[in-house]
Design a protein around this motif. Structure first.
Motif, short mmCIF file in Angstrom:
data_model
loop_
_atom_site.label_atom_id
_atom_site.label_comp_id
_atom_site.label_asym_id
_atom_site.label_seq_id
_atom_site.Cartn_x
_atom_site.Cartn_y
_atom_site.Cartn_z
N ASN A 72 169.38 128.98 46.56
CA ASN A 72 168.21 129.13 47.41
C ASN A 72 168.06 130.62 47.75
OD1 ASN A 72 170.09 129.72 49.44
ND2 ASN A 72 170.01 127.66 50.33
N SER A 222 178.33 120.60 46.38
CA SER A 222 177.21 120.37 47.31
C SER A 222 177.30 121.41 48.42
CB SER A 222 177.29 118.96 47.90
OG SER A 222 177.34 117.97 46.89
N ALA A 224 174.50 123.00 51.17
CA ALA A 224 173.14 123.17 51.70
C ALA A 224 172.86 124.61 52.12
CB ALA A 224 172.92 122.23 52.87
N LYS A 225 173.89 125.40 52.38
CA LYS A 225 173.68 126.78 52.84
C LYS A 225 173.17 127.67 51.72
CE LYS A 225 175.85 130.63 55.28
NZ LYS A 225 177.05 131.12 55.99
N THR A 228 170.01 124.76 46.39
CA THR A 228 168.86 123.87 46.61
C THR A 228 169.19 122.45 46.18
OG1 THR A 228 167.97 124.38 44.40
CG2 THR A 228 167.22 125.76 46.25
N GLN A 229 170.20 122.27 45.36
CA GLN A 229 170.65 120.95 44.91
C GLN A 229 172.09 121.08 44.45
OE1 GLN A 229 167.64 120.73 41.71
NE2 GLN A 229 169.33 120.54 40.27
#
Length: 252
Positions: A72, A222, A224-225, A228-229
């Motif tokens: 991200n 995994s 989230a920080k 994106t996936q």
């Protein structure tokens, strides 16, 4: 009269216990240890065979080369701030990136409930603990890994062909879930994963038609920080006869 009643009670209890033992209703046998229950033998020396992603695994890619990693904006910012002078850092040898290294593995049972994985690249040691275990009090590079056997056909009951036949051979794989990571790099050029990342791995052993033994490690990161996936990779290792080619190389 009272003595007669007591004698009858003792006799009835004895008959009941004998009947239960005859039906196999006595004290249950303790379950086998994870080592004894292993459906597949993962121990031994294994060498990584790199047939894909060569430019990211065999050498250190240039700064900003983050292709195929679903970063991200925050993750991309961190990757683009990487300092090439830190190449070789132990941050690239954390649990979420370690198995992608061109490394050798030495897998042994540290005890009957803990599988130990040592690498010659970066001189790292991972411990995969079965059942409940005390997590570290602080986040560490290799995190805290909880392991379990996934047994093929575990839901089926009964023996082999015919009543009372032998059970089929046990087949399955190892699943390991790692948390309590201190954060690190997915690749040696600073592509990040955070301390909040969770690493889920599946270890499968299989034989090739020519008799070679292979270990496949599927890893799912995994985070989230920075992602994106989920970031999913599959790494392959070939069984070696012994540790003659073991070549320790520490990280810095």
């Amino acid at each position: 009269m009272r003595n007669s009643i007591l004698a009858l009670v003792v006799l009835a209890t004895s008959v009941t216990l004998s009947a239960q033992r005859g039906r196999g209703d006595g004290p249950a046998e303790p379950p086998p240890s994870p080592q004894a229950a292993a459906p597949v033998d993962l121990t031994g020396y294994w060498v990584a065979v790199v047939t894909e992603d060569w430019r990211w695994r065999m050498v250190t890619a240039p700064k900003g080369d983050v292709a195929s990693v679903p970063l991200n904006p925050e993750g991309l910012k961190v990757a683009n701030s990487w300092d090439p002078a830190t190449d070789g850092s132990c941050l690239a040898y954390g649990a979420a990136g370690l198995m992608r290294m061109p490394t050798r593995l030495h897998i042994t049972w540290e005890n009957e409930r803990t599988l130990k994985i040592e690498t010659d690249a970066g001189l790292q040691t991972r411990r995969l603990a079965f059942g409940t275990s005390q997590p570290p009090t602080r986040r560490i590079l290799q995190g805290h890994s909880v392991a379990e056997w996934e047994i093929a056909g575990a839901g089926r009951r009964g023996g082999g062909p015919g009543r009372g036949g032998p059970p089929p051979p046990r087949q399955g794989n190892l699943k390991a879930t790692t948390t309590m990571l201190s954060g690190g790099w997915l690749r040696r050029n600073g592509v990040p994963y955070s301390e909040n990342a969770t690493l889920t791995e599946y270890y499968d052993r299989f034989a090739a038609p020519n008799g070679d033994e292979w270990l496949a490690v599927t890893a799912i990161v995994s985070d989230a920080k920075y992602l994106t996936q989920d970031f999913v990779t599959s790494s392959h290792f070939k069984k070696e006869a012994d540790g003659a080619k073991w070549a320790p190389r520490p990280c810095k």
